[in-house]
Design a protein around this motif. Structure first.
Motif, short mmCIF file in Angstrom:
data_model
loop_
_atom_site.label_atom_id
_atom_site.label_comp_id
_atom_site.label_asym_id
_atom_site.label_seq_id
_atom_site.Cartn_x
_atom_site.Cartn_y
_atom_site.Cartn_z
N SER A 74 1.32 -6.75 3.23
CA SER A 74 0.28 -7.51 3.91
C SER A 74 0.71 -8.91 4.28
CB SER A 74 -0.97 -7.57 3.02
OG SER A 74 -0.69 -8.17 1.78
N TYR A 75 1.69 -9.47 3.52
CA TYR A 75 2.14 -10.82 3.86
C TYR A 75 3.10 -10.83 5.04
CZ TYR A 75 5.80 -9.15 0.69
OH TYR A 75 6.76 -8.39 0.06
N ASP A 76 3.51 -9.65 5.51
CA ASP A 76 4.32 -9.59 6.73
C ASP A 76 3.40 -9.72 7.94
OD1 ASP A 76 6.58 -9.08 5.21
OD2 ASP A 76 6.35 -6.91 5.35
N GLU A 77 3.76 -10.60 8.85
CA GLU A 77 2.91 -10.82 10.02
C GLU A 77 2.74 -9.55 10.85
OE1 GLU A 77 4.33 -14.04 12.34
OE2 GLU A 77 4.06 -15.55 10.76
N CYS A 79 2.89 -6.32 9.70
CA CYS A 79 2.72 -5.15 8.85
C CYS A 79 1.89 -4.09 9.56
CB CYS A 79 2.03 -5.55 7.55
SG CYS A 79 1.74 -4.18 6.42
N TRP A 113 2.52 -2.29 -6.58
CA TRP A 113 2.38 -3.29 -5.51
C TRP A 113 2.23 -2.62 -4.14
CZ3 TRP A 113 6.96 -7.10 -6.92
CH2 TRP A 113 6.75 -7.58 -8.22
N GLU A 115 0.63 -1.20 -1.17
CA GLU A 115 -0.73 -1.42 -0.68
C GLU A 115 -1.19 -0.24 0.17
OE1 GLU A 115 -1.31 -6.03 0.01
OE2 GLU A 115 0.62 -5.37 0.81
#
Length: 309
Positions: A74-77, A79, A113, A115
């Motif tokens: 989710s922290y990847d722009e 994703c 982890w 998601e």
């Protein structure tokens, strides 16, 4: 214990990876000859681009087995949403019979982890699935469903939400032969209770179930006690209560309950049984293949499951 290798075989087929490194000149096998694993890598090409390239290069009308690997976080722009991508292309996979969502190793993402999201749309979009398997429990959701063809249902997790377990128990799966639930620990969302498992243990909705795994649980002793009197057990060929925190109390419950001598296999590997109890289990089940490997030693009163983080 963790998951450190990608699948090499799936649904009886060799796995062929399609990644960001699969170029236009890469020689590919026949579309129906392999199980296709689509994945990207951290900080590499976005998954949706790799998926689009797969749709362009491979005759997906012949694909019968599909594996979705690492798709980003989710922290990847950029994703991707693998469920949306798959459901949006469902008409491109008329022969799909096996789907594994989350073939992700510990180096890519620890299992707890990973998601996930609501996977119910996949079951609706691919009604001919005979195998459906998911790895990772964070954010995982499932609604009760019916399938007349599903034979294998498997959830691998360091913490499986109770809502998912209850949805499985409320589903109508008249031809299900194998069910595996890695229940995990409360710290990572594994809040399932024995009461949540009651519909599974009754077996009413799974009349053809032959292989049952209720594994990787910190409440493994409680599960063993419930299994000891569960109606579903009488028609099983294989039972696994492995990978969890089972102690002599859990094994005593199994030995004091209904007969297990009809089983072909009983898997209790990764346990905290004493040497004496291990001998009792073996002696009580002389014709059963019993796996009592990975005898663990508690650190004072602290015990652990095989897969958590």
């Amino acid at each position: 214990m963790g998951v450190y290798e990608h699948l090499m075989g799936y649904a009886g087929l060799r796995v062929e990876s399609f990644t960001e490194e699969t170029g236009p000149d890469t020689e590919l096998p026949g579309a129906g000859e392999v199980a296709w694993a689509i994945r990207t890598s951290f900080d590499e090409d976005p998954f949706d681009g790799v998926f689009a390239a797969f749709l362009e290069r491979v005759d997906t009308t012949e694909v019968t087995a599909l594996i979705i690997g690492y798709w980003g976080a989710s922290y990847d722009e950029e994703c991707a949403d693998p469920v949306a991508l798959l459901t949006g292309a469902a008409d491109r996979f008329p022969k799909l019979r096996a789907l594994f969502l989350g073939d992700i190793t510990g180096e890519e993402s620890e299992i707890s982890w990973i998601e996930q999201s609501d996977v119910s749309p996949l079951l609706a979009a691919f009604p001919l699935l005979e195998r459906f398997e998911v790895r990772g429990g964070q954010g995982l959701r499932l609604s009760p469903f019916r399938s007349d063809v599903l034979k294998v249902l498997r959830f691998e997790s360091g913490g499986l939400p109770a809502e998912v377990v209850r949805a499985v128990g409320a589903s109508d799966l008249p031809n299900l032969e194998q069910l595996d639930l890695w229940l995990g620990v409360d710290e990572y969302g594994g809040n399932t209770t024995v009461a949540d498992l009651a519909p599974v243990l009754s077996g009413e909705r799974f009349p053809t179930l032959r292989r049952l795994g209720l594994e990787d649980a910190e409440i493994q002793d409680e599960i063993a006690a419930a299994v000891a009197g569960a109606p579903v057990v009488a028609r099983l060929e294989s039972l696994s209560l492995a990978m969890g925190m089972m102690t002599d109390d859990g094994a005593e419950s199994l030995l004091s309950g209904q007969p297990l001598t009809h089983l072909k296999r009983l898997d209790l590997h990764h346990h905290f049984l004493s040497d004496a109890m291990m001998e009792r289990v073996r002696a009580a089940l002389p014709g059963v293949e019993v796996d009592l490997s990975e005898q663990e030693t508690p650190d004072d009163d602290w015990r652990y499951v095989a897969v958590s983080e």
